[in-house]
Design a protein around this motif. Structure first.
Motif, mmCIF file in Angstrom:
data_model
loop_
_atom_site.group_PDB
_atom_site.id
_atom_site.type_symbol
_atom_site.label_atom_id
_atom_site.label_comp_id
_atom_site.label_asym_id
_atom_site.label_seq_id
_atom_site.Cartn_x
_atom_site.Cartn_y
_atom_site.Cartn_z
ATOM 1 N N LYS A 1 -10.925 0.425 -5.834
ATOM 2 C CA LYS A 1 -10.917 -0.628 -4.823
ATOM 3 C C LYS A 1 -11.142 -1.977 -5.479
ATOM 4 O O LYS A 1 -12.093 -2.185 -6.207
ATOM 5 C CB LYS A 1 -11.990 -0.354 -3.767
ATOM 6 C CG LYS A 1 -12.010 -1.332 -2.584
ATOM 7 C CD LYS A 1 -10.731 -1.319 -1.769
ATOM 8 C CE LYS A 1 -10.364 0.011 -1.153
ATOM 9 N NZ LYS A 1 -11.217 0.442 -0.046
ATOM 10 N N THR B 1 -3.569 5.077 -0.602
ATOM 11 C CA THR B 1 -4.816 5.776 -0.305
ATOM 12 C C THR B 1 -5.133 6.812 -1.383
ATOM 13 O O THR B 1 -4.279 7.176 -2.203
ATOM 14 C CB THR B 1 -4.736 6.503 1.043
ATOM 15 O OG1 THR B 1 -3.764 7.568 0.938
ATOM 16 C CG2 THR B 1 -4.339 5.554 2.170
ATOM 17 N N GLY C 1 -11.600 -5.105 3.395
ATOM 18 C CA GLY C 1 -10.472 -5.381 4.279
ATOM 19 C C GLY C 1 -9.529 -4.240 4.565
ATOM 20 O O GLY C 1 -8.637 -4.375 5.405
ATOM 21 N N SER C 2 -9.698 -3.100 3.881
ATOM 22 C CA SER C 2 -8.803 -1.974 4.150
ATOM 23 C C SER C 2 -9.368 -0.696 3.546
ATOM 24 O O SER C 2 -10.258 -0.739 2.704
ATOM 25 C CB SER C 2 -7.412 -2.233 3.576
ATOM 26 O OG SER C 2 -7.446 -2.194 2.168
ATOM 27 N N VAL C 3 -8.819 0.420 3.986
ATOM 28 C CA VAL C 3 -9.147 1.701 3.359
ATOM 29 C C VAL C 3 -8.335 1.855 2.078
ATOM 30 O O VAL C 3 -8.869 2.158 1.017
ATOM 31 C CB VAL C 3 -8.868 2.877 4.321
ATOM 32 C CG1 VAL C 3 -9.033 4.212 3.597
ATOM 33 C CG2 VAL C 3 -9.801 2.807 5.524
ATOM 34 N N THR D 1 -6.049 0.885 -1.223
ATOM 35 C CA THR D 1 -5.936 -0.169 -2.223
ATOM 36 C C THR D 1 -4.539 -0.783 -2.119
ATOM 37 O O THR D 1 -3.728 -0.371 -1.275
ATOM 38 C CB THR D 1 -6.141 0.378 -3.643
ATOM 39 O OG1 THR D 1 -5.034 1.232 -3.979
ATOM 40 C CG2 THR D 1 -7.444 1.171 -3.737
ATOM 41 N N LYS D 2 -4.246 -1.738 -2.961
ATOM 42 C CA LYS D 2 -2.881 -2.285 -2.999
ATOM 43 C C LYS D 2 -1.853 -1.173 -3.183
ATOM 44 O O LYS D 2 -0.741 -1.244 -2.657
ATOM 45 C CB LYS D 2 -2.751 -3.295 -4.139
ATOM 46 C CG LYS D 2 -1.335 -3.800 -4.366
ATOM 47 C CD LYS D 2 -1.233 -4.784 -5.516
ATOM 48 C CE LYS D 2 0.223 -5.201 -5.751
ATOM 49 N NZ LYS D 2 0.369 -6.234 -6.787
ATOM 50 N N SER E 1 -9.721 -7.258 -2.886
ATOM 51 C CA SER E 1 -8.985 -7.355 -1.621
ATOM 52 C C SER E 1 -7.868 -6.322 -1.646
ATOM 53 O O SER E 1 -7.600 -5.702 -2.686
ATOM 54 C CB SER E 1 -8.403 -8.761 -1.432
ATOM 55 O OG SER E 1 -7.282 -8.954 -2.281
ATOM 56 N N SER E 2 -7.182 -6.166 -0.535
ATOM 57 C CA SER E 2 -6.081 -5.204 -0.465
ATOM 58 C C SER E 2 -4.868 -5.679 -1.245
ATOM 59 O O SER E 2 -3.916 -4.917 -1.430
ATOM 60 C CB SER E 2 -5.693 -4.947 0.997
ATOM 61 O OG SER E 2 -5.307 -6.156 1.634
ATOM 62 N N GLN E 3 -4.884 -6.924 -1.727
ATOM 63 C CA GLN E 3 -3.798 -7.442 -2.563
ATOM 64 C C GLN E 3 -4.137 -7.372 -4.055
ATOM 65 O O GLN E 3 -3.287 -7.644 -4.904
ATOM 66 C CB GLN E 3 -3.481 -8.897 -2.195
ATOM 67 C CG GLN E 3 -2.815 -9.079 -0.837
ATOM 68 C CD GLN E 3 -3.802 -8.983 0.312
ATOM 69 O OE1 GLN E 3 -4.893 -9.542 0.233
ATOM 70 N NE2 GLN E 3 -3.428 -8.282 1.361
ATOM 71 N N GLN F 1 0.808 -1.214 0.000
ATOM 72 C CA GLN F 1 0.000 0.000 0.000
ATOM 73 C C GLN F 1 0.850 1.277 0.000
ATOM 74 O O GLN F 1 0.401 2.321 0.452
ATOM 75 C CB GLN F 1 -0.987 -0.011 1.170
ATOM 76 C CG GLN F 1 -1.885 -1.249 1.176
ATOM 77 C CD GLN F 1 -2.844 -1.306 2.337
ATOM 78 O OE1 GLN F 1 -2.600 -0.728 3.392
ATOM 79 N NE2 GLN F 1 -3.946 -2.010 2.157
ATOM 80 N N ASP G 1 -13.405 2.182 3.994
ATOM 81 C CA ASP G 1 -13.040 0.880 4.554
ATOM 82 C C ASP G 1 -13.920 -0.187 3.917
ATOM 83 O O ASP G 1 -15.043 -0.434 4.366
ATOM 84 C CB ASP G 1 -13.214 0.895 6.076
ATOM 85 C CG ASP G 1 -12.644 -0.353 6.740
ATOM 86 O OD1 ASP G 1 -12.176 -1.254 6.013
ATOM 87 O OD2 ASP G 1 -12.657 -0.427 7.985
#
Length: 204
Positions: free
Chosen positions: A54, A86, A78-80, A82-83, A57-59, A26, A75
């Motif tokens: 987005k 922000t 799984g996260s705010v 992206t891979k 997933s964050s991966q 990230q 959010d």
């Protein structure tokens, strides 16, 4: 007297500013932003950046798009961030690029949707994977992951929610746990894209 030689037109260079195996830490926008001025000095005029939306997933690299309106602000999944980082970090990259006269080319695949929030029932027919115009089953009800509500974002930027009739097809039926190519049918369905709008490979 020979004709005066005209100056060679200025060439421009584009850098692909990512690749598939960039670490999913990230921090990519931060790293890239720090290099913009040096890249400009080396002759780079434009940078092709990865899909910033987005992902599932964050991966996710962003070709598995979940929400087109979330650039790393909400959010979700799984996260705010992206891979890549922000939204604020992306905007800083944009500002730095503009100040250095470097263009940014934003990659996106607008007809991809992944990681739906819920299943919906709809009517579909199975088609031949090698020729999707060839139906290989009768019409029947399936349960497809096609319900997108974007609970983390709500209606900010767009109130659009996705339902079964926004999709032409899916590749999984949760009702019987079967993977296949399903063409969604019904009064509201759109069907496959018209010839000429997309490639004709596999009858698509």
């Amino acid at each position: 007297m020979a004709d005066e030689q005209k100056p060679t037109p200025e060439n421009t260079a584009m850098l692909q500013g990512f690749e598939w195996y960039v670490p999913a830490d990230q921090k990519h926008w931060i790293r890239l932003e720090k290099q913009v001025s040096q890249l400009k000095a080396w002759g780079v005029d434009n940078i092709w950046i990865p899909p910033a939306c987005k992902a599932s997933s964050s991966q996710g690299n962003g070709y598995d798009i979940y929400d087109l309106y979330d650039l790393g602000e909400f959010d979700q999944k799984g996260s705010v961030a992206t891979k890549w980082g922000t939204k604020d970090e992306l905007m800083k990259l944009c500002d730095t690029a503009r100040n250095n006269a470097v263009g940014l080319y934003f990659d996106a695949v607008l007809n991809h949707k992944f990681a739906a929030d819920r299943k919906e029932k709809c009517q579909a027919v199975e088609v031949d994977p090698e020729d999707r115009n060839e139906e290989v089953s009768d019409q029947y009800e399936i349960e497809a992951w096609v319900g997108f509500d974007f609970p983390g974002r709500g209606d900010k930027y767009s109130a659009m929610k996705y339902h079964w009739y926004h999709f032409s097809g899916v590749d999984y039926n949760a009702k019987n746990d079967k993977t296949a190519i399903y063409k969604i049918v019904g009064d509201k369905s759109q069907g496959w894209a018209e010839d000429g709008d997309v490639d004709s490979e596999k009858g698509n």
